[in-house]
Design a protein around this motif. Structure first.
Motif, short mmCIF file in Angstrom:
data_model
loop_
_atom_site.label_atom_id
_atom_site.label_comp_id
_atom_site.label_asym_id
_atom_site.label_seq_id
_atom_site.Cartn_x
_atom_site.Cartn_y
_atom_site.Cartn_z
N GLU A 250 -24.94 12.43 -7.05
CA GLU A 250 -23.60 12.76 -6.57
C GLU A 250 -22.76 11.49 -6.41
N LYS A 251 -21.47 11.69 -6.33
CA LYS A 251 -20.58 10.59 -5.98
C LYS A 251 -19.54 11.09 -4.99
N ILE A 252 -19.17 10.22 -4.06
CA ILE A 252 -18.13 10.55 -3.09
C ILE A 252 -16.87 9.82 -3.52
N VAL A 253 -15.80 10.58 -3.74
CA VAL A 253 -14.52 10.03 -4.16
C VAL A 253 -13.56 10.07 -2.97
N TYR A 254 -12.98 8.92 -2.64
CA TYR A 254 -12.06 8.83 -1.51
C TYR A 254 -10.62 8.73 -2.03
N PHE A 255 -9.70 9.45 -1.39
CA PHE A 255 -8.31 9.49 -1.83
C PHE A 255 -7.44 9.91 -0.65
N GLY A 256 -6.12 9.86 -0.83
CA GLY A 256 -5.21 10.26 0.23
C GLY A 256 -4.43 11.50 -0.14
N ALA B 135 -14.06 13.80 -1.64
CA ALA B 135 -14.63 14.91 -2.41
C ALA B 135 -16.04 14.52 -2.82
N LYS B 136 -16.96 15.46 -2.73
CA LYS B 136 -18.34 15.24 -3.16
C LYS B 136 -18.50 15.91 -4.53
N LEU B 137 -18.68 15.11 -5.57
CA LEU B 137 -18.73 15.61 -6.93
C LEU B 137 -20.02 15.21 -7.61
N SER B 138 -20.33 15.86 -8.69
CA SER B 138 -21.48 15.47 -9.51
C SER B 138 -21.23 14.09 -10.09
N SER B 139 -22.28 13.28 -10.21
CA SER B 139 -22.13 11.93 -10.78
C SER B 139 -21.70 11.98 -12.24
N GLU B 140 -21.80 13.15 -12.87
CA GLU B 140 -21.38 13.28 -14.26
C GLU B 140 -19.86 13.27 -14.41
N ASN B 141 -19.15 13.56 -13.31
CA ASN B 141 -17.69 13.55 -13.38
C ASN B 141 -17.16 12.15 -13.61
N SER B 142 -16.29 12.01 -14.59
CA SER B 142 -15.66 10.72 -14.88
C SER B 142 -14.45 10.54 -13.97
N ILE B 143 -14.38 9.41 -13.28
CA ILE B 143 -13.32 9.17 -12.31
C ILE B 143 -12.45 8.00 -12.76
N GLY B 144 -11.14 8.23 -12.85
CA GLY B 144 -10.20 7.17 -13.20
C GLY B 144 -9.41 6.74 -11.98
N LYS B 145 -8.20 6.24 -12.19
CA LYS B 145 -7.35 5.80 -11.08
C LYS B 145 -6.77 6.98 -10.32
N THR B 146 -6.63 8.10 -11.00
CA THR B 146 -6.19 9.34 -10.34
C THR B 146 -7.21 10.43 -10.63
N ILE B 147 -7.17 11.45 -9.80
CA ILE B 147 -8.11 12.56 -9.99
C ILE B 147 -7.38 13.87 -9.75
N GLU B 148 -7.64 14.85 -10.59
CA GLU B 148 -7.10 16.19 -10.36
C GLU B 148 -8.18 17.04 -9.71
N LEU B 149 -7.88 17.51 -8.51
CA LEU B 149 -8.82 18.33 -7.76
C LEU B 149 -8.20 19.69 -7.48
N SER B 150 -9.04 20.61 -7.05
CA SER B 150 -8.54 21.93 -6.69
C SER B 150 -9.44 22.55 -5.63
N ILE B 151 -8.91 23.58 -5.01
CA ILE B 151 -9.62 24.26 -3.92
C ILE B 151 -9.41 25.76 -4.08
N ASN B 152 -10.40 26.52 -3.77
CA ASN B 152 -10.24 27.97 -3.68
C ASN B 152 -9.78 28.31 -2.27
N PRO B 153 -8.74 29.12 -2.11
CA PRO B 153 -8.24 29.46 -0.77
C PRO B 153 -9.32 29.97 0.19
N SER B 154 -10.32 30.66 -0.34
CA SER B 154 -11.38 31.19 0.52
C SER B 154 -12.23 30.09 1.15
#
Length: 346
Positions: A300-306, A314-333
């Protein structure tokens, strides 16, 4: 019966109320963990149950007996300290037997109880060693052995694993849980480590500034926190909190919005709570953030952002490629809603 009951228990130090009208019932044979930050009052509660601290107000019962005015030695409890509190000049055998000798128990009974405790704790081959010849984990087991031989109604443990290294703490957590299952006695355990609380307790008592914030099973504490303090304290990395606006039940933040499933009661703003593992890349509510730091934790990798000026992760799989910005999303539930003023769950 080794039920422990606290009724309106209060403790005042130098005119400051450090324990504020605590009501708590710990059932017979239950393993209850008191957890909170340093200074929240958890050790004070433990010491009041033991009789090592006088209570300012309220009542404490062990079994059916009110113990407010009963001396610690007569409360039928065993206290395991953070510092082990072993006698360095005595052997393991004598350390375990010390309390029984002070009570004038006969030699044959003492030897039998010491051998039984040593077998339970895997200390038989160390009985003739001195504490300085033992590892930290072995010393902690000796301290537990000294408590076991007394066959108490209640075990009280004040951060007993805090002096051990991370690997040994994990091992000792398992050993203490096994010990509880073998002895079938009430355990009250104090820790500031929320991982210990989640993995060990039948129920968890979350404290803040001498006040109980929530009492429940570990999974309920994690999944259904009562307020922002509990939500933020339990879980690693801690829950993300984001201030959001409310308009006609639409909740907006960071340029995105979703419709609330609950009545917002006329609020203009709320605090959103999102667990880091629920910050995903394929949910309904999408937003983009600038990456501040990335921690790699094996798989896993922990990505910190504001977000909206608030630090998030965000706690993501280490397979996720991370650049200078990240697009994240959330399910309302997966979003918790808290009152921004009181911090209580909506």
């Amino acid at each position: 019966m080794s039920k422990v009951v606290l009724k309106n228990v209060t403790k005042i130090y130098d005119k400051k109320k450090v324990i504020d009208n605590v009501d708590l019932t710990i059932e017979d044979k239950e393993f209850v963990v008191l957890v909170g930050a340093s200074g929240c009052g958890k050790s004070t509660i433990l010491r009041m149950i033991a009789g090592l601290e006088e209570i300012t107000g309220g009542d404490i019962y062990i079994g059916d007996k009110k113990v407010n005015d009963i001396q610690p030695k007569d409360r039928d409890i065993a206290f395991v300290f953070q510092s082990y509190a072993l006698y360095p000049h005595m052997t393991v055998r004598d350390n375990i037997a010390f309390g029984l000798k002070m009570r004038k128990v006969d030699k044959d009974t003492i030897e039998k109880k010491v051998q039984e405790a040593a077998e339970i704790l895997d200390l038989t081959e160390y009985l003739d060693r001195k504490p300085k010849q033992l590892s930290g984990g072995q010393r902690q087991r000796v301290a537990l052995g000294r408590a076991i031989v007394r066959n108490p109604k209640v075990f009280l443990m004040d951060e007993p694993l805090s002096n051990l290294d991370a690997k040994l703490r994990v091992q000792m957590r398992s050993e203490i849980k096994k010990l509880h299952e073998k002895l079938q006695t009430t355990f009250i355990y104090v820790t500031h480590d929320q991982t210990e609380a989640l993995t060990m307790g039948d129920r968890i008592v979350v404290l803040d500034k001498g006040v109980i914030q929530q009492v429940d099973k570990p999974e309920e504490i994690y999944d259904n926190p009562a307020n922002t303090f509990v939500a933020g304290f339990i879980g690693s990395p801690q829950m993300n909190f984001i201030n959001a606006s409310v308009s006609d039940s639409n909740i907006g933040f960071a340029g995105c919005s979703f419709r609330a499933a609950k009545d917002m009661g006329g609020r203009n703003e709320v605090t959103l709570g999102i667990r880091p593992e629920k910050m995903i890349c394929n949910g309904e509510v999408k937003f983009t953030a600038e990456v501040e730091m990335v921690e790699l934790l094996g798989s896993e990798k922990i990505v910190y952002f504001g977000v909206n000026g608030q630090k998030c992760s965000a706690k993501l799989s280490s397979e996720n490629s991370i650049g200078k910005t990240i697009e994240l999303s959330i399910n309302p539930s997966d979003i918790y809603l808290f009152d921004t003023v009181t911090g209580m769950r909506i």
